[in-house]
Scaffold this motif. Structure first.
Motif, short mmCIF file in Angstrom:
data_model
loop_
_atom_site.label_atom_id
_atom_site.label_comp_id
_atom_site.label_asym_id
_atom_site.label_seq_id
_atom_site.Cartn_x
_atom_site.Cartn_y
_atom_site.Cartn_z
N LYS A 13 0.83 -1.21 0.00
CA LYS A 13 0.00 0.00 0.00
C LYS A 13 0.86 1.25 0.00
O LYS A 13 0.61 2.20 -0.77
CB LYS A 13 -0.93 -0.02 1.22
CG LYS A 13 -1.91 1.14 1.28
CD LYS A 13 -2.83 0.97 2.49
CE LYS A 13 -3.83 2.11 2.57
NZ LYS A 13 -4.75 1.97 3.73
N GLU A 61 -8.21 6.94 -3.24
CA GLU A 61 -8.40 6.17 -2.02
C GLU A 61 -7.83 4.76 -2.20
O GLU A 61 -8.07 4.10 -3.21
CB GLU A 61 -9.90 6.08 -1.70
CG GLU A 61 -10.56 7.44 -1.49
CD GLU A 61 -12.07 7.29 -1.36
OE1 GLU A 61 -12.57 6.15 -1.38
OE2 GLU A 61 -12.74 8.33 -1.23
N SER A 106 -7.64 0.97 -0.35
CA SER A 106 -8.28 0.17 0.70
C SER A 106 -8.09 -1.31 0.41
O SER A 106 -7.87 -1.72 -0.73
CB SER A 106 -9.77 0.49 0.78
OG SER A 106 -10.41 0.19 -0.45
#
Length: 338
Positions: free
Chosen positions: A11, A26, A28
């Motif tokens: 990430k 974003e 996730s």
């Protein structure tokens, strides 16, 4: 490094390699479900393009454990975020007229996909399901697609019936039908796409040279080609040439057709399909271990066991009807007394 730590590291690296104009996307974690399989994913949500990109973390972790250098993967993050597929998704998402020209069908097994099928429009054929997809990109490396969901269908404002018909019709344009004998397929994919046309060697003639007259039905790209069997009138046209036939689900990419005239035992065919599926077909590409049948007279696609049971029932009914022929009903007798 354990998987949890690995996920966080990926990430951070993905965030560091995003292009400047995409720094606010974003990121996730979640489970990405596809037909026949799922994986732990890192989602890159791009609101301004109404798109979501998923990165297969399970696959990346296996590569990491095998000692592969992941730096090359991180270098292509900008290409992934700014890909043609993402731009195409943004371009056509809300316009059904544009979506319609990119629609096609895919066939998968129902078993194991029940949770996904609850959320997507589909047409069930026995234990198989036709789903509807939007082609985002097609090149020499394969195809990219997005599956139509119930929520997407609602946004598009069309009925499932309309979606189904448009997808059937457009599939033939995007992925033209390919029909060949098993020998032609093995010999380098000779592709007599016009096998139903008079300009090509007839299917009947091609089958004469086959020890076992198996027919391969797929599409020209041989990707998601099992759905080609369900194109309009394909089964009917095959039936006109070879009569009733049995269908062996080779994979999601093709089906095999065997004329009933060969008289091969059903149990043997089912065992053969199960053995091939268990030994040679990746689970993600597997349809089912069932064997199907097409009845040209009644124009019915069904599991072969159902066909046999239906034939037996019809035969018994016919015998019962024949048994009553020639038996005269007793005449009524009347007695009168004066």
């Amino acid at each position: 490094m354990d998987f949890k730590t690995f996920k966080e590291e990926v990430k951070e690296n993905v965030r560091a390699h995003l292009p400047k104009e995409a720094k606010d996307v974003e990121l996730s974690f979640g489970t990405y479900q596809k037909m026949n399989y799922s994986y732990e994913a890192l989602f890159i949500n791009i609101p301004e393009k109404n798109a979501q990109v998923s990165i297969n973390l399970d696959e990346l972790y296996e590569a990491y454990k095998d000692g592969q250098d992941l730096s090359k993967f991180y270098e292509i993050i900008p290409e992934i975020v700014e890909s043609k597929e993402v731009d195409r998704a943004k371009e056509i998402s809300f316009d059904y007229e544009q979506v319609k020209s990119h629609l096609f069908i895919r066939v998968d097994r129902v078993e194991g996909n029940e949770n996904i099928l609850e959320n997507v429009p589909h047409c069930q054929m026995e234990d198989l399901a036709l789903t509807y997809h939007v082609l985002l990109n097609k090149d020499g490396e394969g195809i990219s697609k997005a599956m139509i969901t119930n929520s997407w269908l609602e946004i598009l404002g069309v009925t499932q019936e309309q979606l189904h018909q448009d997808a059937l019709n457009n599939s033939q344009k995007l992925f033209p039908l390919s029909v060949m004998t098993i020998t032609q397929a093995v010999m380098g994919g000779i592709d007599p796409t016009g096998v139903f046309a008079s300009s090509q060697e007839s299917l009947e003639e091609a089958l004469k040279d086959e020890e076992i007259p198996l027919i391969v039905v797929t599409n020209k790209t041989k990707t998601d080609g099992a759905a080609a069997l369900f194109y309009p009138e394909v089964m009917e046209q095959l039936g006109e040439k070879i009569g009733d036939f049995t269908i062996l689900p080779s994979s999601t990419h093709e089906t095999l057709i065997l004329p009933d005239s060969e008289g091969m035992p059903i149990q043997h065919l089912k065992e053969m399909v199960a053995e091939v599926n268990g030994s040679f077909v990746e689970d993600a590409d597997r349809l089912t271990d069932e064997v199907y049948h097409f009845d040209t007279k009644d124009r019915v696609f069904e599991k072969v066991d159902k066909f046999v049971a239906r034939q037996k029932e019809n035969s018994q009914k016919h015998v019962a009807e024949k048994g009553t022929e020639g038996i005269q009903k007793p005449k009524k007798s009347h007695e009168m007394s004066l």
